[in-house]
Design a protein around this motif. Structure first.
Motif, PDB file in Angstrom:
ATOM      1  N   ALA A 106       0.836  -1.202   0.000  1.00 52.22           N
ATOM      2  CA  ALA A 106       0.000   0.000   0.000  1.00 52.22           C
ATOM      3  C   ALA A 106       0.873   1.254   0.000  1.00 52.22           C
ATOM      4  N   VAL A 107       0.483   2.201  -0.837  1.00 52.62           N
ATOM      5  CA  VAL A 107       1.238   3.454  -0.905  1.00 52.62           C
ATOM      6  C   VAL A 107       0.773   4.407   0.204  1.00 52.62           C
ATOM      7  N   PHE A 108      -0.535   4.471   0.417  1.00 48.57           N
ATOM      8  CA  PHE A 108      -1.077   5.347   1.465  1.00 48.57           C
ATOM      9  C   PHE A 108      -1.539   4.491   2.630  1.00 48.57           C
ATOM     10  N   GLU A 109      -1.098   4.865   3.793  1.00 51.40           N
ATOM     11  CA  GLU A 109      -1.523   4.130   4.981  1.00 51.40           C
ATOM     12  C   GLU A 109      -2.233   5.065   5.952  1.00 51.40           C
ATOM     13  N   GLN A 126       7.734   2.164   2.298  1.00 47.41           N
ATOM     14  CA  GLN A 126       8.889   2.998   2.619  1.00 47.41           C
ATOM     15  C   GLN A 126      10.069   2.126   3.076  1.00 47.41           C
ATOM     16  N   GLU A 127       9.764   1.163   3.920  1.00 49.29           N
ATOM     17  CA  GLU A 127      10.828   0.304   4.447  1.00 49.29           C
ATOM     18  C   GLU A 127      11.384  -0.615   3.356  1.00 49.29           C
TER      19      GLU A 127
END
Lengths: 101, 482
Positions: A94-97, B338-339
């Motif tokens: 998922a890009v947006f969390e 991100q990680e």
């Protein structure tokens, strides 16, 4: 000049790079010494000098605005390189969390 | 059969006359690599289909078909140039397992000329380095002395030619990565004018400077390779329509009437005095050949390296943003996206690449952009103007390629700034987008020295004319490591 630990961690974050703890001090030093070297440019007065912006010197290389499909074999080989996929689609986390409506 | 000193021209004549088959030549190259490359480590892989492709050329020749200018000639390609279905890694762990989906335009054109793609050569990771030590793979050594570096970043290509594994190879340049290893390995290396050769299928390092360039033993061979790969390619918007296509047969071996500029700044501090003496003797040889030698000044030369090491890492940090661990190569999964990015890139990139990505991210970041990046672009204009001024009075510039001969493996590895200084005489051509070539011109302590020749944009003929005249009068290029 030496970058601070915080500065190195900040740019590593910006560049999406995980750094090993033992390497951070070395980056502080290395980046600091390179930045001190490039400071040399400040000796030059460049107030009236334009920025160099066009390496090729060509202007407006247009082409017709038509869809050109990728060769299907090239497409297949590109997709085969994906780390994770669903059908022909690239599957990612998922890009947006923590999304709130 | 010892093919190790053959030029493309010599091999081509033997192939054309039927004295040699492409299969035998290719097999001989593969055998030489198998025997000799365990300690040079120039090749990361050799092609499994090379022999088959060579046999196909022999069949076509036997059938009387008209063949291209490089028919049956084995050529190595640097591991940043895509060859379809080959694992192509840029010398990086982050592209481990990545199979190129298509041929680079330069590769496509080599094939069209009949060349046999023999294998991919080692290089500094994503072409960042001057010694080949930044490769994720074991570093290539210098065939003249295996305790020394071959130069970089196209060190594998240069060493492969110098060691006699292949008559020619392609490398790529951003700040001297063809000319400098050519100089350190005693061969000819050309950085074409920006726009002369398509970069489609070349891994992008610094898009305002990158160019693919050929390496070989002679100037004529380099011209043959350039002829095969140059010219407009719709897939690279920066590739130029050429008004003067390279025709090797047109190269004059005569420099009488030419004026060659010798910039005093290129013999300044950091220059090894023995290397300077060898280069000065080469310049004297060109004078004996009829050229007029004129001392010139390029006042902004001393700022070129600093400008380069702002612009190049800035562009690299942006270009290397594409390596996300998702679309190609190495993947190291984390808790979230991100990680995953951070882990993949942290583990997949080597130290120098990370250093430059961080440097570029820093100089492009808010608050520093004007002081570093914008300033460097202005200085780039000043460097370009230095060349424009010089070329009003001289036909070409002659100077050293590298301030020193090859150094010990490990000597500069932990000191990035001293490594960067190895590029001090080569980065100017990339900043100014002009063509440059290194030609072997002697030895210091048994290690090769290169003469650098620089010319106006798209005037590669001047380089060839001067280089070919020099090689006609000297034998440095005929020597090979024992």
């Amino acid at each position: 000049m030496k970058l601070t630990r915080e500065e190195v961690l900040k740019i590593a974050k910006l560049a999406r790079l995980h750094l090993e703890e033992e390497d951070i001090a070395k980056y502080q030093e290395d980046l600091g010494s390179i930045l001190s070297y490039v400071e040399k440019l400040q000796e030059l007065n460049t107030d009236d000098v334009p920025e160099f912006q066009h390496a090729a010197g060509s202007v407006n290389m247009f082409r017709e605005d038509v869809v050109e499909n990728c060769d299907p074999d090239v497409r297949r080989r590109a997709i085969d390189n994906f780390a994770s996929r669903e059908g022909d689609l690239l599957k990612v986390q998922a890009v947006f969390e923590n999304r709130t409506e | 059969m010892d093919v190790s000193t053959w030029t493309i021209k010599e091999a081509g004549e033997k192939l054309a006359s039927g004295a040699l088959s492409a299969e035998a030549l290719t097999r001989s190259c593969l055998d030489t690599i198998e025997q000799g490359d365990t300690d040079v480590k120039a090749f990361l892989n050799v092609s499994e289909t090379a022999l088959e492709e060579a046999r196909a050329i022999d069949v076509r020749r036997a059938a009387g078909e008209s063949l291209g200018s490089l028919a049956g000639i084995p050529v190595g390609t640097k591991d940043v140039i895509l060859v379809q279905d080959w694992e192509t890694t840029g010398g990086s762990r982050i592209l481990e397992g990545y199979n190129a989906p298509y041929d680079a335009t330069a590769v496509e054109r080599l094939r069209a000329a009949g060349a046999i793609l023999l294998g991919r050569t080692n290089c500094d990771e994503f072409a960042m380095g001057s010694s080949n030590e930044n490769s994720h793979y074991p570093p290539t050594t210098n065939p003249w002395d295996k305790t020394k570096v071959p130069g970089g970043s196209s060190g594998g290509s240069a060493a492969a030619v110098a060691a006699g594994f292949v008559p020619a190879a392609l490398g790529s340049e951003t700040g001297g990565s063809v000319r400098q290893p050519a100089s350190l390995c005693g061969i000819v290396g050309l950085k074409p004018t920006y726009g002369r050769v398509s970069r489609y299928g070349l891994m992008a390092l610094s898009s305002s400077m990158d160019q693919i360039g050929p390496l070989a033993h002679t100037v004529e061979d380099v011209a043959l390779l350039l002829q095969a790969i140059e010219g407009r390619d719709p897939k690279d918007g920066t590739s130029a329509e050429l008004s003067n296509t390279t025709i090797p047969a047109l190269i004059e071996k005569d420099v009488s009437g030419m004026t060659l500029g010798v910039p005093k700044e290129y013999f300044a501090s950091g220059m090894d005095s023995q290397v300077a003496a060898v280069v000065n003797e080469a310049i004297a040889e060109l004078e004996r050949a009829g050229a007029k030698i004129q001392e010139i000044s390029m006042p902004h030369s001393e700022y070129a390296l600093a400008a380069y090491y702002i612009i190049q890492p800035a562009e690299a940090s942006s270009n290397l943003g594409r390596f996300d661990g998702l679309r190609y190569g190495y993947h190291s999964g984390g808790e979230n996206l991100q990680e995953t990015y951070e882990r993949t890139r942290g583990e997949g990139f080597g130290k120098e690449v990370k250093r430059r990505i961080m440097l570029g991210s820093y100089t492009l970041s808010a608050g520093y952009y004007d002081a570093y990046y914008r300033k460097a672009l202005k200085v780039r204009t000043l460097i370009k103007r230095d060349f424009d001024e010089a070329f009003k009075n001289v036909d070409a510039i002659v100077c050293p390629t590298s301030p020193t001969v090859a150094w010990n493996i490990g000597e500069k590895f932990d000191d990035p700034l001293s490594m960067y200084l190895a590029d001090i005489y080569t980065v100017t051509a990339n900043l100014a987008t002009i063509p440059g070539m290194s030609v072997p011109c002697g030895f210091v302590d048994g290690l090769p020295v290169g003469l650098q020749i620089l010319a106006k944009p798209f005037d590669e003929y001047a380089l060839f004319r001067i280089g070919a005249t020099y090689q006609d009068r000297t034998n440095w290029h005929k020597q090979s490591p024992t």
